[in-house]
Motif scaffolding. Structure first.
Motif, PDB file in Angstrom:
ATOM      1  N   UNK A   1       0.978  -1.317   0.029  1.00 26.60           N
ATOM      2  CA  UNK A   1       0.362  -0.107  -0.091  1.00 26.60           C
ATOM      3  C   UNK A   1       0.994   1.311   0.367  1.00 26.60           C
ATOM      4  N   UNK A   2       0.020   2.508  -0.257  1.00 32.24           N
ATOM      5  CA  UNK A   2       0.938   3.657   0.447  1.00 32.24           C
ATOM      6  C   UNK A   2       1.916   3.408   0.920  1.00 32.24           C
ATOM      7  N   UNK A   3       1.457   2.780   2.361  1.00 29.09           N
ATOM      8  CA  UNK A   3       2.755   3.234   3.421  1.00 29.09           C
ATOM      9  C   UNK A   3       3.886   1.948   3.612  1.00 29.09           C
ATOM     10  N   UNK A   4       3.610   1.114   2.598  1.00 30.20           N
ATOM     11  CA  UNK A   4       5.070   0.493   1.897  1.00 30.20           C
ATOM     12  C   UNK A   4       5.679   0.760   1.363  1.00 30.20           C
ATOM     13  N   UNK A   5       5.129   1.700   0.279  1.00 29.90           N
ATOM     14  CA  UNK A   5       5.847   2.008  -0.818  1.00 29.90           C
ATOM     15  C   UNK A   5       6.741   3.168   0.258  1.00 29.90           C
ATOM     16  N   UNK A   6       6.785   3.999   1.103  1.00 25.60           N
ATOM     17  CA  UNK A   6       7.480   4.466   1.285  1.00 25.60           C
ATOM     18  C   UNK A   6       8.552   4.379   2.752  1.00 25.60           C
ATOM     19  N   UNK A   7       7.660   2.721   3.185  1.00 27.66           N
ATOM     20  CA  UNK A   7       8.394   3.027   3.908  1.00 27.66           C
ATOM     21  C   UNK A   7       9.868   2.043   3.206  1.00 27.66           C
ATOM     22  N   UNK A   8       9.738   1.593   1.699  1.00 26.03           N
ATOM     23  CA  UNK A   8      10.524   0.965   1.117  1.00 26.03           C
ATOM     24  C   UNK A   8      11.199   2.071   0.406  1.00 26.03           C
ATOM     25  N   UNK A   9      10.674   3.119   0.277  1.00 23.16           N
ATOM     26  CA  UNK A   9      11.247   3.848  -0.487  1.00 23.16           C
ATOM     27  C   UNK A   9      12.608   4.837   0.723  1.00 23.16           C
ATOM     28  N   UNK A  10      11.992   4.607   2.310  1.00 19.43           N
ATOM     29  CA  UNK A  10      12.915   5.297   2.785  1.00 19.43           C
ATOM     30  C   UNK A  10      14.076   4.583   3.059  1.00 19.43           C
ATOM     31  N   UNK A  11      13.965   3.015   3.165  1.00 14.71           N
ATOM     32  CA  UNK A  11      14.754   2.252   3.318  1.00 14.71           C
ATOM     33  C   UNK A  11      15.904   2.253   2.165  1.00 14.71           C
ATOM     34  N   UNK A  12      15.648   2.351   0.995  1.00 20.14           N
ATOM     35  CA  UNK A  12      16.405   1.981  -0.448  1.00 20.14           C
ATOM     36  C   UNK A  12      16.659   3.167  -0.634  1.00 20.14           C
ATOM     37  N   UNK A  13      15.744   4.414  -0.810  1.00 20.33           N
ATOM     38  CA  UNK A  13      16.099   5.110  -1.641  1.00 20.33           C
ATOM     39  C   UNK A  13      15.808   5.721  -2.817  1.00 20.33           C
ATOM     40  N   UNK A  14      15.376   6.512  -3.473  1.00 17.72           N
ATOM     41  CA  UNK A  14      14.614   6.250  -4.163  1.00 17.72           C
ATOM     42  C   UNK A  14      15.179   5.491  -5.897  1.00 17.72           C
ATOM     43  N   UNK A  15      13.783   4.861  -6.118  1.00 17.51           N
ATOM     44  CA  UNK A  15      14.003   3.388  -6.782  1.00 17.51           C
ATOM     45  C   UNK A  15      13.091   3.273  -7.569  1.00 17.51           C
ATOM     46  N   UNK A  16      13.296   2.747  -8.845  1.00 13.12           N
ATOM     47  CA  UNK A  16      12.417   1.896 -10.580  1.00 13.12           C
ATOM     48  C   UNK A  16      12.263   1.002 -10.399  1.00 13.12           C
ATOM     49  N   UNK A  17      10.395   0.717  -9.746  1.00 13.93           N
ATOM     50  CA  UNK A  17      10.416  -0.684  -9.365  1.00 13.93           C
ATOM     51  C   UNK A  17       8.994  -0.847 -10.750  1.00 13.93           C
TER      52      UNK A  17
END
Length: 90
Positions: A45-61
């Motif tokens: 969901x949006x929160x999960x995507x936000x957690x991933x971005x904060x962990x990995x930085x901007x990513x292109x998936x």
């Protein structure tokens, strides 16, 4: 979840639906949990995507890979699929 196993059904569905094991690993680590029956549904969901971005930085998936969910029971993936519409649970 340290060691995860996959049912034969999950393995077939992942192959048939072109869902890489790496996406399942990301779901297990960052996915939003929803209890369904005796199992857990994990999705981005949006929160999960936000957690991933904060962990990995901007990513292109590719968004297609983020529109995936899995059903897990204990340490076993039961099935995996692409989300076709929002799941509303009451």
């Amino acid at each position: 979840m340290d060691t995860i196993s996959y049912t034969q059904h999950a393995q077939k569905q992942m192959q048939r639906r072109a869902i890489p094991e790496g996406v399942i690993d990301l779901l297990l680590r960052f996915g939003q949990e929803t209890h369904v029956g005796g199992a857990i549904r994990l999705e981005f969901d949006k929160k999960a995507k936000k957690r991933m971005r904060s962990y990995f930085g901007q990513m292109s998936v590719p968004e297609k890979l983020l529109n995936v969910y899995v059903i897990v029971s204990g340490d076993t993936v039961i099935t995996a699929a692409h989300r076709t519409k929002k799941c509303r649970l009451h």
